[in-house]
Design a protein around this motif. Structure first.
Motif, PDB file in Angstrom:
ATOM      1  N   GLN A 189     -42.161   3.355  -9.121  1.00 55.79           N
ATOM      2  CA  GLN A 189     -40.723   3.480  -9.344  1.00 55.79           C
ATOM      3  C   GLN A 189     -40.073   2.104  -9.370  1.00 55.79           C
ATOM      4  N   ARG A 190     -39.316   1.846 -10.421  1.00 54.67           N
ATOM      5  CA  ARG A 190     -38.631   0.565 -10.576  1.00 54.67           C
ATOM      6  C   ARG A 190     -37.286   0.603  -9.856  1.00 54.67           C
ATOM      7  N   LEU A 191     -36.943  -0.509  -9.200  1.00 54.63           N
ATOM      8  CA  LEU A 191     -35.639  -0.694  -8.575  1.00 54.63           C
ATOM      9  C   LEU A 191     -34.931  -1.860  -9.262  1.00 54.63           C
ATOM     10  N   VAL A 192     -33.627  -1.734  -9.406  1.00 58.43           N
ATOM     11  CA  VAL A 192     -32.842  -2.771 -10.084  1.00 58.43           C
ATOM     12  C   VAL A 192     -31.839  -3.363  -9.100  1.00 58.43           C
ATOM     13  N   PRO A 193     -31.906  -4.671  -8.813  1.00 60.10           N
ATOM     14  CA  PRO A 193     -30.968  -5.290  -7.876  1.00 60.10           C
ATOM     15  C   PRO A 193     -29.597  -5.466  -8.507  1.00 60.10           C
ATOM     16  N   ASP A 194     -28.567  -5.575  -7.668  1.00 61.86           N
ATOM     17  CA  ASP A 194     -27.214  -5.792  -8.189  1.00 61.86           C
ATOM     18  C   ASP A 194     -26.936  -7.267  -8.479  1.00 61.86           C
ATOM     19  N   GLY A 195     -27.947  -8.106  -8.338  1.00 58.90           N
ATOM     20  CA  GLY A 195     -27.832  -9.526  -8.686  1.00 58.90           C
ATOM     21  C   GLY A 195     -29.078  -9.965  -9.426  1.00 58.90           C
ATOM     22  N   GLU A 196     -29.418 -11.233  -9.294  1.00 58.70           N
ATOM     23  CA  GLU A 196     -30.603 -11.745  -9.973  1.00 58.70           C
ATOM     24  C   GLU A 196     -31.873 -11.205  -9.348  1.00 58.70           C
ATOM     25  N   GLY A 197     -32.990 -11.334 -10.080  1.00 57.96           N
ATOM     26  CA  GLY A 197     -34.259 -10.816  -9.613  1.00 57.96           C
ATOM     27  C   GLY A 197     -34.917 -11.705  -8.576  1.00 57.96           C
ATOM     28  N   PHE A 198     -36.186 -11.428  -8.279  1.00 61.58           N
ATOM     29  CA  PHE A 198     -36.880 -12.101  -7.188  1.00 61.58           C
ATOM     30  C   PHE A 198     -38.198 -12.725  -7.644  1.00 61.58           C
ATOM     31  N   ALA A 199     -38.229 -13.192  -8.862  1.00 62.05           N
ATOM     32  CA  ALA A 199     -39.449 -13.813  -9.372  1.00 62.05           C
ATOM     33  C   ALA A 199     -39.769 -15.081  -8.589  1.00 62.05           C
ATOM     34  N   THR A 200     -41.069 -15.365  -8.457  1.00 60.45           N
ATOM     35  CA  THR A 200     -41.501 -16.579  -7.782  1.00 60.45           C
ATOM     36  C   THR A 200     -42.611 -17.236  -8.593  1.00 60.45           C
ATOM     37  N   ALA A 201     -42.503 -18.534  -8.793  1.00 59.42           N
ATOM     38  CA  ALA A 201     -43.500 -19.245  -9.589  1.00 59.42           C
ATOM     39  C   ALA A 201     -44.871 -19.190  -8.928  1.00 59.42           C
ATOM     40  N   GLU A 202     -44.895 -19.191  -7.588  1.00 59.82           N
ATOM     41  CA  GLU A 202     -46.183 -19.139  -6.882  1.00 59.82           C
ATOM     42  C   GLU A 202     -46.944 -17.859  -7.180  1.00 59.82           C
ATOM     43  N   GLY A 203     -46.191 -16.808  -7.541  1.00 64.30           N
ATOM     44  CA  GLY A 203     -46.845 -15.538  -7.808  1.00 64.30           C
ATOM     45  C   GLY A 203     -47.724 -15.549  -9.034  1.00 64.30           C
ATOM     46  N   LEU A 204     -47.553 -16.538  -9.895  1.00 66.91           N
ATOM     47  CA  LEU A 204     -48.347 -16.606 -11.118  1.00 66.91           C
ATOM     48  C   LEU A 204     -49.779 -17.051 -10.856  1.00 66.91           C
ATOM     49  N   SER A 205     -50.033 -17.586  -9.669  1.00 66.17           N
ATOM     50  CA  SER A 205     -51.354 -18.147  -9.393  1.00 66.17           C
ATOM     51  C   SER A 205     -52.201 -17.269  -8.478  1.00 66.17           C
ATOM     52  N   ILE A 206     -51.698 -16.121  -8.061  1.00 65.63           N
ATOM     53  CA  ILE A 206     -52.473 -15.297  -7.128  1.00 65.63           C
ATOM     54  C   ILE A 206     -53.540 -14.518  -7.883  1.00 65.63           C
ATOM     55  N   LEU A 207     -54.602 -14.167  -7.174  1.00 67.40           N
ATOM     56  CA  LEU A 207     -55.686 -13.384  -7.749  1.00 67.40           C
ATOM     57  C   LEU A 207     -55.382 -11.898  -7.598  1.00 67.40           C
ATOM     58  N   SER A 208     -55.906 -11.090  -8.510  1.00 64.06           N
ATOM     59  CA  SER A 208     -55.768  -9.642  -8.378  1.00 64.06           C
ATOM     60  C   SER A 208     -56.499  -9.192  -7.117  1.00 64.06           C
TER      61      SER A 208
END
Length: 338
Positions: free
Chosen positions: A206-225
């Motif tokens: 289930q997707r949730l939508v914040p009332d402001g900007e999102g919570f993306a993080t650059a560090e998250g691009l380097s994690i392993l599955s």
């Protein structure tokens, strides 16, 4: 003659579910099963049977059906519209389903609703469970013309309900392996943000939508599955939180900002699109204590049963109800002695 349900009409969101399959994560198969496990416990309490019985899950879908003989049903989960030969039925209660009567259930505002049968559904099992796991190609959705076997019902009581539980709108999370990657400022903002339940959701998540900007993080691009489980809250590439549900994949590479407590998932599952929620972190120790308390509460649901008050003039199945405590039609003794 085999006890059975006949499906007259069914939309794609109707499936047979039980508590799902365990022990197959290593083979890439998630638990699946009913999304709302609280609803299984509530239906079991209403009918006086184990919560392992298979049920019909309506994921925003509709169904019309009839029974081959007199049966008992219970309706739990997200509120839906139910009628018996056109007469409205109370949700969150148990009812008689007379032979040949047409039971129709349709959504009101979304969410997952459940139809329980006295004796439980008995479809063919696959890998030790009756649940359809559509993402894995196990089983299929219920279709018009299907006949589903129903087990022997050892109970007789109907016309019972559970007190309406007032669910707040706070989803409690415990930290995950990637929580620290988001930084304390983002975590504080997460708890101060209001989230809207998006229309985009299914048994996978289930997707949730914040009332402001999102919570993306650059560090998250380097994690392993790595292994993921229902309740994990992933942050997708656009910064939106996505709460994983019972039919989620078994591994994922999106960072997890936290994991929603299982006891709080029904709040999200029973709400309609557009509902507002807040998120709050709790410690792992507090989360475990909350889960233990919920397990104990669910085990005692049957002690909270109440008689369902209805207008007799609106009950076409009036004679199937026990109207005075201790007074019955007498056929219970015949059945017990048979």
């Amino acid at each position: 003659m085999t006890r059975a349900l006949t499906i007259h009409t069914a939309s794609p969101g109707v499936t047979v579910q039980d508590k799902g399959r365990t022990g197959f994560l290593a083979q890439g198969l998630s638990r699946g099963g009913a999304v709302d496990l609280l609803a299984l416990a509530e239906g079991a309490a209403l009918l006086g049977q184990p919560d392992t019985c298979a049920v019909l899950e309506l994921a925003g879908g509709a169904v019309a059906l009839s029974a081959s003989e007199d049966m008992r049903v219970a309706l739990t989960g997200a509120d839906m519209r139910a009628t018996l030969d056109g007469t409205p039925l109370v949700w969150g209660a148990s009812h008689a389903l007379p032979q040949g009567a047409r039971l129709e259930i349709s959504p009101l505002r979304g969410g997952f609703g459940y139809l329980h049968l006295g004796g439980g559904l008995e479809p063919a099992e696959r890998l030790g469970a009756a649940s359809a796991h559509l993402a894995a190609g196990i089983g299929r959705a219920v279709q018009a013309g299907d006949t589903i076997a129903v087990g022997r019902d050892r109970g007789h009581r109907t016309g019972m309900c559970l007190p309406n539980a007032v669910m707040d709108t706070t989803l409690r999370l415990v930290p995950s392996l990637q929580t620290a990657l988001f930084g304390q400022d983002a975590l504080d903002r997460l708890e101060a943000t209001r989230f809207t339940k998006d229309a985009r959701g299914n048994r996978m998540g289930q997707r949730l939508v914040p009332d402001g900007e999102g919570f993306a993080t650059a560090e998250g691009l380097s994690i392993l599955s790595e292994t993921i489980v229902p309740g994990d809250m992933q942050i997708t590439g656009d910064g939106m939180p996505y709460v994983l549900l019972s039919e989620c994949q078994t591994t994922g590479g999106y960072p997890r900002i936290g994991t929603v407590l299982p006891c709080d998932l029904p709040k999200l599952l029973r709400a309609g699109p557009g509902s507002l929620f807040q998120l709050r972190f709790v410690t792992l120790e507090d989360g475990a204590a909350l889960e233990r308390a919920e397990v104990a509460r669910r085990a005692g649901l049957s002690r909270n049963l109440q008689a369902l008050l209805r207008d007799p003039r609106d009950m076409p199945d009036l004679l199937s109800y026990q109207l005075v405590s201790g007074v019955t039609a007498g056929d219970e003794l015949e059945r017990e002695s048979a």
